[in-house]
Design a protein around this motif. Structure first.
Motif, PDB file in Angstrom:
ATOM      1  N   ALA A  74     -12.837-107.256 -69.459  1.00  0.00           N
ATOM      2  CA  ALA A  74     -12.940-107.286 -67.999  1.00  0.00           C
ATOM      3  C   ALA A  74     -14.201-106.508 -67.630  1.00  0.00           C
ATOM      4  CB  ALA A  74     -11.710-106.656 -67.374  1.00  0.00           C
ATOM      5  N   CYS A  76     -16.632-105.081 -64.407  1.00  0.00           N
ATOM      6  CA  CYS A  76     -16.696-104.804 -62.976  1.00  0.00           C
ATOM      7  C   CYS A  76     -18.053-104.209 -62.630  1.00  0.00           C
ATOM      8  CB  CYS A  76     -15.584-103.844 -62.555  1.00  0.00           C
ATOM      9  SG  CYS A  76     -13.927-104.531 -62.752  1.00  0.00           S
ATOM     10  N   ILE A 110     -15.716-102.749 -55.551  1.00  0.00           N
ATOM     11  CA  ILE A 110     -15.704-103.170 -56.952  1.00  0.00           C
ATOM     12  C   ILE A 110     -15.596-104.700 -57.013  1.00  0.00           C
ATOM     13  CG2 ILE A 110     -14.495-102.954 -59.160  1.00  0.00           C
ATOM     14  CD1 ILE A 110     -15.739-100.335 -58.178  1.00  0.00           C
ATOM     15  N   CYS A 112     -15.158-107.736 -59.857  1.00  0.00           N
ATOM     16  CA  CYS A 112     -14.754-107.877 -61.263  1.00  0.00           C
ATOM     17  C   CYS A 112     -14.706-109.329 -61.720  1.00  0.00           C
ATOM     18  CB  CYS A 112     -13.380-107.248 -61.476  1.00  0.00           C
ATOM     19  SG  CYS A 112     -13.328-105.481 -61.128  1.00  0.00           S
ATOM     20  N   SER A 113     -14.841-109.483 -63.029  1.00  0.00           N
ATOM     21  CA  SER A 113     -14.666-110.802 -63.636  1.00  0.00           C
ATOM     22  C   SER A 113     -13.186-111.179 -63.591  1.00  0.00           C
ATOM     23  CB  SER A 113     -15.177-110.795 -65.078  1.00  0.00           C
ATOM     24  OG  SER A 113     -14.452-109.872 -65.864  1.00  0.00           O
TER      25      SER A 113
END
Length: 149
Positions: A74, A76, A110, A112-113
């Motif tokens: 993950a 971010c 933030i 994120c993926s």
């Protein structure tokens, strides 16, 4: 030391330095995004990834910064100390865009993926939309680095 030994040592040093070409933030390469050549700076170590595009006042059109992670995970991003409005594409280990996020300057939001990513490509705000680039599209010429996942 004989000239042959000097040449051999110089050659070995050159090969060693060439093999770590993506370890520095100053490195650049040209990606292909839907037929568009995109020059990018490469951020492939912790220091260059942390700094990113902070404090810059301008990013040339059709240019960006490619963040290369140590492994698929993950990912971010945020815009602390970043003055330029940006879009970020999170990219998997095979070069496919997972998702694209719009990021406002000087915020701590933030982004994120939505799945494990190995790369993140930051471009000027709305660049992906303007160029009809969307999730599922493939990015070519990505560096193949120390991928562990």
């Amino acid at each position: 030391m004989t000239p042959n030994i000097r040449i051999a040592l110089f050659s070995a040093a050159f090969v060693l330095l060439s093999s770590v070409q993506y370890a520095c933030a100053a490195d650049t390469l040209k990606l292909m995004v839907k037929g568009i050549t995109v020059p990018v700076e490469v951020a492939a170590d912790n220091a260059s990834r942390e700094k990113g595009l902070m404090f810059r006042k301008h990013l040339p059109e059709n240019s960006g910064m490619l963040f290369v992670m140590d492994r698929s995970d993950a990912v971010c991003m945020w815009m602390k100390n970043t003055l330029i409005p940006l879009s970020v594409a999170f990219i998997d280990k095979d070069g496919f865009i997972i998702n694209i996020e719009e990021m406002k300057p000087l915020t701590l939001d933030i982004h994120c993926s939505k799945a494990k990513a190995f790369y993140a490509l930051e471009m000027n705000e709305s660049w992906f939309e303007k160029n009809h680039v969307k999730p599922g599209d493939k990015i070519s010429r990505l560096p193949q680095l120390r991928q562990t996942n």
